[in-house]
Design an enzyme around this catalytic site. Sequence first.
Site, PDB file in Angstrom:
ATOM      1  N   LEU A  33      -5.070  -7.127  -6.783  1.00 37.23           N
ATOM      2  CA  LEU A  33      -4.791  -8.289  -7.636  1.00 37.23           C
ATOM      3  C   LEU A  33      -6.014  -9.055  -8.122  1.00 37.23           C
ATOM      4  CD1 LEU A  33      -1.598  -9.543  -5.781  1.00 37.23           C
ATOM      5  CD2 LEU A  33      -1.808  -7.908  -7.650  1.00 37.23           C
ATOM      6  N   GLY A  60       0.798  -1.237   0.000  1.00 38.02           N
ATOM      7  CA  GLY A  60       0.000   0.000   0.000  1.00 38.02           C
ATOM      8  C   GLY A  60       0.819   1.269   0.000  1.00 38.02           C
ATOM      9  N   SER A  61       2.069   1.190  -0.500  1.00 35.53           N
ATOM     10  CA  SER A  61       2.857   2.436  -0.517  1.00 35.53           C
ATOM     11  C   SER A  61       2.242   3.448  -1.485  1.00 35.53           C
ATOM     12  CB  SER A  61       4.326   2.173  -0.835  1.00 35.53           C
ATOM     13  OG  SER A  61       4.497   1.759  -2.165  1.00 35.53           O
ATOM     14  N   ASN A  62       1.645   2.968  -2.571  1.00 38.95           N
ATOM     15  CA  ASN A  62       0.939   3.900  -3.457  1.00 38.95           C
ATOM     16  C   ASN A  62      -0.289   4.483  -2.770  1.00 38.95           C
ATOM     17  OD1 ASN A  62       1.905   4.239  -6.401  1.00 38.95           O
ATOM     18  ND2 ASN A  62       2.282   2.085  -5.940  1.00 38.95           N
ATOM     19  N   ASN A  88      -6.566   1.764 -12.830  1.00 42.18           N
ATOM     20  CA  ASN A  88      -5.557   0.873 -12.258  1.00 42.18           C
ATOM     21  C   ASN A  88      -4.176   1.368 -12.657  1.00 42.18           C
ATOM     22  OD1 ASN A  88      -4.402  -1.583 -11.143  1.00 42.18           O
ATOM     23  ND2 ASN A  88      -4.186  -2.335 -13.247  1.00 42.18           N
ATOM     24  N   GLU A 144       5.631   5.819 -10.091  1.00 41.79           N
ATOM     25  CA  GLU A 144       4.259   5.751  -9.543  1.00 41.79           C
ATOM     26  C   GLU A 144       4.029   6.875  -8.536  1.00 41.79           C
ATOM     27  OE1 GLU A 144       3.291   1.031 -10.105  1.00 41.79           O
ATOM     28  OE2 GLU A 144       4.141   1.618  -8.181  1.00 41.79           O
ATOM     29  N   HIS A 160      -0.386  -0.177 -13.524  1.00 45.69           N
ATOM     30  CA  HIS A 160       0.332  -1.421 -13.817  1.00 45.69           C
ATOM     31  C   HIS A 160       1.824  -1.095 -13.929  1.00 45.69           C
ATOM     32  CE1 HIS A 160       0.688  -5.549 -15.118  1.00 45.69           C
ATOM     33  NE2 HIS A 160       1.562  -5.125 -16.013  1.00 45.69           N
ATOM     34  N   ASP A 196      -5.874  -5.684 -17.206  1.00 48.37           N
ATOM     35  CA  ASP A 196      -4.891  -4.777 -17.822  1.00 48.37           C
ATOM     36  C   ASP A 196      -5.197  -4.409 -19.275  1.00 48.37           C
ATOM     37  OD1 ASP A 196      -3.426  -4.974 -15.410  1.00 48.37           O
ATOM     38  OD2 ASP A 196      -2.419  -6.777 -16.133  1.00 48.37           O
TER      39      ASP A 196
HETATM   40  C1  GAR Z   1       2.827  -1.361  -7.646  1.00 48.85           C
HETATM   41  O1  GAR Z   1       4.073  -1.314  -8.268  1.00 48.85           O
HETATM   42  C2  GAR Z   1       1.732  -1.572  -8.673  1.00 48.85           C
HETATM   43  O2  GAR Z   1       2.003  -0.994  -9.909  1.00 48.85           O
HETATM   44  C3  GAR Z   1       1.722  -3.072  -8.783  1.00 48.85           C
HETATM   45  O3  GAR Z   1       1.887  -3.534  -7.470  1.00 48.85           O
HETATM   46  C4  GAR Z   1       2.696  -2.599  -6.757  1.00 48.85           C
HETATM   47  C5  GAR Z   1       2.015  -2.308  -5.444  1.00 48.85           C
HETATM   48  O4  GAR Z   1       2.880  -1.595  -4.600  1.00 48.85           O
HETATM   49  N1  GAR Z   1       0.493  -3.547  -9.366  1.00 48.85           N
HETATM   50  C6  GAR Z   1       0.405  -4.660 -10.089  1.00 48.85           C
HETATM   51  O5  GAR Z   1       1.358  -5.384 -10.282  1.00 48.85           O
HETATM   52  C7  GAR Z   1      -0.975  -4.949 -10.638  1.00 48.85           C
HETATM   53  N2  GAR Z   1      -0.917  -5.910 -11.702  1.00 48.85           N
HETATM   54  P1  GAR Z   1       2.295  -0.897  -3.290  1.00 48.85           P
HETATM   55  O6  GAR Z   1       1.403  -1.915  -2.587  1.00 48.85           O
HETATM   56  O7  GAR Z   1       3.505  -0.561  -2.461  1.00 48.85           O
HETATM   57  O8  GAR Z   1       1.519   0.310  -3.712  1.00 48.85           O
END
Ligand code: GAR
Length: 197
Positions: free
Chosen positions: A85, A12-14, A102, A174, A104, A145
């Site tokens: 996911l 969940g850093s995003n 989303n 991101e 990716h 996607d």
């Molecule tokens: C992110 O890099 C996102 O783009 C990716 O998972 C990571 C989650 O990081 N998403 C996918 O791979 C979706 N197919 P986070 O939990 O630290 O935000």
Amino acid sequence: MKRIAIFASGSGSNAENIARYFSGSNDIEISLILSNKKEAFVHERAKKLGIPSYTFSKTEFDEADLILETLQQYEIDFIVLAGFLLKVPRPILEAFPNRIINIHPALLPKYGGKGMYGDRVHRAVIDAGEKESGISIHYVNEHYDEGNIIFQATCEVLPSDSPDDIAQKVHQLEYNYFPEVIEKIVRNNNFDKIHKK
Ligand code: GAR
């Protein structure tokens, strides 16, 4: 006030970065965080940020009723998938037309689809000998996607890069771009107005 729900399955850093970006806004708010994983670190982040977060099962997600009720209860206008996911089921897509996006961690249409997440994506990029990777922000439809791409940004891939090295570069992209793109879409609800890299 526009209210956003973030769906996240992992760290969940995003989600945190997006929430911090909008914490000073008086017309856009991250109102809710939903996850399919009880143990996901995103819940800790949500607690610290003072944002309600809930866990649901895959069955609850696919049936959608409870999720839709919760989204309605929090008066959610827009959904952001950030490291989420599961495939979004039709009732949720229909309740939020063009209002689910989303991110990716690669340059779609390459390296997307079922099972392509996190390090698996970066590993595939390395195995293919790509010289660049990046991020794709896109609308969500019934296929993994495949929705219209809204925004892409690129980073270099060096021959010596490990999946972790690429993940770091991608995460930086991101953090730099995702909140801003969300803001533009939520304000205009029109991706044509967004510069596509
Ligand atoms: C992110 O890099 C996102 O783009 C990716 O998972 C990571 C989650 O990081 N998403 C996918 O791979 C979706 N197919 P986070 O939990 O630290 O935000």
